[in-house]
Design a protein around this motif. Structure first.
Motif, PDB file in Angstrom:
ATOM      1  N   ASN A  30       8.857   0.256   8.380  1.00 14.90           N
ATOM      2  CA  ASN A  30       8.784   1.388   7.449  1.00 14.90           C
ATOM      3  C   ASN A  30       8.601   0.928   6.012  1.00 14.90           C
ATOM      4  OD1 ASN A  30       9.137   3.142   9.594  1.00 14.90           O
ATOM      5  ND2 ASN A  30      11.342   3.263   9.329  1.00 14.90           N
ATOM      6  N   HIS A  31       9.296  -0.133   5.652  1.00 12.53           N
ATOM      7  CA  HIS A  31       9.204  -0.669   4.293  1.00 12.53           C
ATOM      8  C   HIS A  31       7.789  -1.191   4.022  1.00 12.53           C
ATOM      9  CE1 HIS A  31      11.669  -2.948   1.028  1.00 12.53           C
ATOM     10  NE2 HIS A  31      10.478  -2.630   0.568  1.00 12.53           N
ATOM     11  N   ASP A  35       4.612   3.517   0.470  1.00 16.32           N
ATOM     12  CA  ASP A  35       4.152   3.406  -0.919  1.00 16.32           C
ATOM     13  C   ASP A  35       5.044   4.213  -1.861  1.00 16.32           C
ATOM     14  OD1 ASP A  35       1.952   1.829  -0.217  1.00 16.32           O
ATOM     15  OD2 ASP A  35       0.721   3.593   0.221  1.00 16.32           O
ATOM     16  N   GLU A  36       6.050   4.866  -1.307  1.00 18.89           N
ATOM     17  CA  GLU A  36       6.940   5.729  -2.076  1.00 18.89           C
ATOM     18  C   GLU A  36       8.060   4.898  -2.712  1.00 18.89           C
ATOM     19  OE1 GLU A  36       7.362   9.165  -2.504  1.00 18.89           O
ATOM     20  OE2 GLU A  36       5.364   9.533  -1.671  1.00 18.89           O
ATOM     21  N   PRO A  37       8.137   4.837  -4.035  1.00 12.82           N
ATOM     22  CA  PRO A  37       9.189   4.034  -4.687  1.00 12.82           C
ATOM     23  C   PRO A  37      10.614   4.414  -4.266  1.00 12.82           C
ATOM     24  CG  PRO A  37       7.531   4.673  -6.287  1.00 12.82           C
ATOM     25  CD  PRO A  37       7.211   5.406  -5.017  1.00 12.82           C
ATOM     26  N   LYS A  38      10.895   5.711  -4.124  1.00 12.77           N
ATOM     27  CA  LYS A  38      12.244   6.128  -3.720  1.00 12.77           C
ATOM     28  C   LYS A  38      12.557   5.679  -2.296  1.00 12.77           C
ATOM     29  CE  LYS A  38      12.987  10.039  -6.770  1.00 12.77           C
ATOM     30  NZ  LYS A  38      13.317  11.460  -6.882  1.00 12.77           N
ATOM     31  N   VAL A  39      11.579   5.810  -1.423  1.00  8.90           N
ATOM     32  CA  VAL A  39      11.765   5.379  -0.029  1.00  8.90           C
ATOM     33  C   VAL A  39      11.971   3.874   0.021  1.00  8.90           C
ATOM     34  CG1 VAL A  39      10.640   5.198   2.235  1.00  8.90           C
ATOM     35  CG2 VAL A  39      10.474   7.325   0.913  1.00  8.90           C
ATOM     36  N   ALA A 109      12.539  -8.541  -3.372  1.00  7.57           N
ATOM     37  CA  ALA A 109      11.762  -8.976  -4.540  1.00  7.57           C
ATOM     38  C   ALA A 109      10.394  -8.299  -4.605  1.00  7.57           C
ATOM     39  CB  ALA A 109      11.591 -10.491  -4.507  1.00  7.57           C
ATOM     40  N   ASP A 110      10.144  -7.344  -3.723  1.00 11.66           N
ATOM     41  CA  ASP A 110       8.846  -6.653  -3.658  1.00 11.66           C
ATOM     42  C   ASP A 110       7.682  -7.625  -3.492  1.00 11.66           C
ATOM     43  OD1 ASP A 110       9.965  -4.054  -3.974  1.00 11.66           O
ATOM     44  OD2 ASP A 110      10.142  -4.421  -6.137  1.00 11.66           O
ATOM     45  N   GLN A 111       7.874  -8.624  -2.640  1.00  6.42           N
ATOM     46  CA  GLN A 111       6.848  -9.644  -2.442  1.00  6.42           C
ATOM     47  C   GLN A 111       6.327  -9.692  -1.007  1.00  6.42           C
ATOM     48  OE1 GLN A 111       8.838 -13.192  -3.831  1.00  6.42           O
ATOM     49  NE2 GLN A 111       8.309 -12.765  -5.963  1.00  6.42           N
TER      50      GLN A 111
END
Length: 142
Positions: A30-31, A35-39, A109-111
Motif C-alpha cells: 500500500n505504501h 501518492d497521498e501524503p496523509k496515507v 526516509a521516503d526513499q
C-alpha cells in the motif's frame, strides 16, 4: 516447565509472529502504491508500530523453541534431521524479519524505489517458509 507448555508457548508466539510478518509487507504494498501524503504518513506509523510489536514474538518463538530443543536433549537434536532443516528455515525467516527493518527505514526516509509488485512477491516468502516448517514439524520426513 513441561514440554507441552513449551510447545504451546512456542506455537502461540510463532502464530503471533507470522500474523505480523504476513501483514507488514501488505502495508509495504500500500505504501509503495500510494501518492497521498496523509496515507503515506499513516502507513509509516503503522509499519513501524507493527514491526516493533511483532519483534518480541519472534524472539519468544526462538527462545521457547530453543528451550524445547534443550529439554529433548542433545542426542535427540543430533538425530532429528528434520529439525536441522527447520532451524535453517527459521534462520532465513529471521533474516527476512531483519530485512524488514531495512525496508522500514527506507520507507521512513521516503526513499523506496520498489514497486507494489515487488512487495507482493516479497510477501510470499514467509508463507512458503511457514508451509515448509509445518510439514517438517508434523511429518518429520527425514
Amino acid at each position: 516447565m513441561t514440554i507441552l507448555w513449551l510447545k504451546a508457548l512456542h506455537v502461540s508466539f510463532m502464530v503471533a509472529w507470522f500474523a505480523g510478518i504476513f501483514y507488514l509487507p501488505r502495508l509495504f504494498v500500500n505504501h509503495a502504491e500510494s501518492d497521498e501524503p496523509k496515507v503515506i504518513e499513516q502507513l509509516k506509523g503503522m509499519e513501524k508500530r507493527l514491526l516493533y510489536f511483532i519483534t518480541p514474538f519472534a524472539l519468544l518463538t526462538v527462545l521457547f523453541g530453543s528451550a524445547l530443543i534443550y529439554q529433548y536433549g542433545y542426542a535427540w537434536f543430533v538425530a532429528a534431521k528434520w529439525l536441522h532443516v527447520k532451524i535453517t528455515l527459521v534462520l532465513a525467516l529471521i533474516i527476512y524479519h531483519g530485512y524488514c527493518f531495512k525496508l522500514l527505514k527506507t520507507f521512513q526516509a521516503d526513499q523506496n524505489t520498489r514497486s507494489g509488485k515487488f512487495y507482493r512477491i516479497f510477501n510470499e516468502v514467509p508463507v512458503l517458509i511457514l508451509f515448509a516448517v509445518i510439514i517438517l514439524a508434523y511429518l518429520k520426513p527425514f
